[in-house]
Scaffold this active site. Sequence first.
Site: not given
Length: 880
Positions: A126, A266-270, A303, A306, A325
């Site tokens: 992203e 911070g982080a990613m919601e894959n 996350e 999401h 978001e």
Amino acid sequence: MRSEEQKNVYLEDYKPSDYLIPKTEMWIDFAPERTRITTDLHIERRAGAAEDAPLELDGEHIELVSIAIGDEVLGAGQYELSDKGLVLLAPPESFVLSTVVDVEPEKNKSLEGLYRSSGNWCTQCEAEGFRRITYFLDRPDVMSVFTVKMVADKDLAPVLLSNGNPVDRGEMSNNRHFAEWHDPHPKPSYLFAMVAGNLDHISEKFTTKSGKKVDLNIYAEPGKAELCTYAMDALVRSMKWDEDRFGCEYDLDVFNIVAVSDFNAGAMENKGLNIFNDRFVLADPATATDEDYALIERIIAHEYFHNYTGNRVTCRDWFQLCLKEGLTVFRDQEFSSDERFRDVERIDDVKGLRQSQFIEDSGPLAHPPRPSQYEQIDNFYTTTVYEKGAEVVRMLMTLLGKETFHKGVDLYLDRHDGDAATIEQFIKCFEDVSERDLSQFQKWYTQAGRPEVTYSSTYDADEKVLTLNLTQNVPSTPGDSEKSPMVLPIKFGLVSSNGEDLSWERAEGAEVHDDLIVLDQSEANITFHGVSSAPVLSLFREFSAPVSVQTRAPLEEDLHRARLDGDPFNRWESLQSAILNIVTPSMAQDGPNLDEDNLEKVASALSQTLESQELSPSFKALCLKLPTYQDFAQRLSKNIHPERIKQVRRQAVQLVANSLRGQLVTLYSAVKLPETYKPDAKQSGLRALRNQSLALLAALEDKQIFEMVESHYQAAQNMTDRQAALAIICAYAPERAEELLEHFKANYAEPMTVYDKWLGLSASIDDNRAIDRIKMLMEDERFSLETPNRVRSLVGSFIQGNPTQFAREDGAGFDLVADTILKIDKFNPQVAGRFAVAFRIWRNYESNRQNAARKALERMKDEESISPNLSEMVNKTLAG
């Protein structure tokens, strides 16, 4: 096309892709120098698309090895290749495109696409990172079912992870092995993820409300798995909360989290494989503060949430970013409020909004939650999109009521499951369940700026009638001077002399029901009949709309609310407002002397708050945090002299501290904590109250108090107390700080998460050695500009926590930050662009500092090889 503005992307130009990719199959062969990626894209022309429509696939920083359609290898004239992608000139209606590409993860310092961190391969896609992995329609409305087969050396990468569920694994020759993953849920490429490397992990089982068993795993670098326990606990609580509050049940067999040390965000919601900056996963009492634990809890939840609001329902295009978001930030705020103290969480959220998003709204970078154009989408991951987006969702709940709001969310998740949706479709769901026209409310998404509200009132004792006048005005923002009235849900109360809310028989002049006024015009006169006595108005309870109230209430009214208002937010707000109203005039050039008598009255009200048996320690601790430098700077807004703000604020804080000295000493000594540390809301509140009492006492700059602070540091049994003591010394006794910081580094700063705290504390020291100190810290053997956490801890803390040195009159602070941004821009434009927001208030300074900041901005603008990310931010900041 707009020839003069070709670099801009416009919402009005959106059109669906001519081609779709319903299925994607990938084979990834990991090797240290080069990773080979083979991809089969099952492509279909969209119904209605022209037969001769070319297929334009995105692709950057990848080397094409081969390309074929079915069994036919394509040659010259059948496709065009550039550094932005490849174009198939005459593709068939339905076909399989096979490509083989090579990438070099070890050299990828942008941390986008596929890169290597601490010996492990990791992805971040992203917003537009997937195009650095393979050729694809890298846009959120093209959704595909992915199957991924990963191959690697068993010693280099015993762990092979991707999205979805594991379907196969096995041994191969030459000490190699493979793992195959399949994600049954169609997803856009930005949600794709892979991790390959040597990792430890902890595991847990979660049983969903329908009885399905889910395997939960959190992976971290070797030796760090034991620090993931709290993150796992937060994950389990998040999954249960999302089932109970929103009916969202997890939909895969496994849920994996991987903590990595090099990550831009911070982080990613894959989908099914969340990748985290390890700062928001790793924790124990010796390395993490109460604030760290709360952030871990919230970001883990964010996350995970999401999975539905972002993954199952994604956004049609990047202009709709706040759709996923803003809604998900609202959900994580609600989770934290339910897990901790709702009143305290709300105040913390508003403080964060004001200290960042309000500045954004009032400056050259102002934009609506859904912008109409952008140059680089990476630059729109802003507090306006996230935090203001969450406030818009909260207003929707306030306006419609909690029950109707939840029906709207249920309809949205059901109607658009598997879709790439828009703001209009989201709002339509709430219109359908409420039977209410929300077209004007939707302006919150499309109109930049923050409404300014004024009010006045009169009370007729004979008629028992209260008349309230409300006005709203939305100031001009860059490129938009014509503004429309917004829909403002105003939660309110009429506070009596004894603190009870007065009732009223009927109201006329606007939509009013129960405790809510809906202001949707520029002005409204509201008449309340049957009000038994003259009230003190309590408006915007719970901060029910993100506005600036321009009316300055009389001190007596502020103090009445501070002592008696039934709404905790407005009790806190009134204390803050009273201090800001008293002190800010003295900060202006040639302003009046500080009003010590009125500050004594505020101290008396604060004393009552501390004595209350009804208020939580957490709330009392918040009240002891007097307005910050940033709060006063925002109130002044123009002709800012940082040194004067610092000087006058310190005088005011000293007056309040001196008035409360005995009470604060008693409070510090009286707070007792259990021997066993817990990061829960109750214990965190007690520690916060004790540490904040000590911090306010330290403002007296008394030798005896400093000895108390140093003893507090030496006796600390956890990082919360240890860091609190260090922060106090850095703020009030810089000459004592060096020795304690060296002790801290030598004894506690071995994990990089604690080393980052040491960097941040060091950067906050406000003395004439600050610039040289930052430069020296950049030479430390453990510091690297290539690691975003190091840069955020050092340079970010300098910008945010040391505003007088950052905005030095000689420009040295501006130059230091500009130099650092330019260095980072060479390899990580995303981080460089985000750091450029430090200059967004440059026009608010007095003339000498304005000139120094402009020179730094112009120097960045004139840099020959400046990236598009940084160029956009600098040009907008200069022009605004």
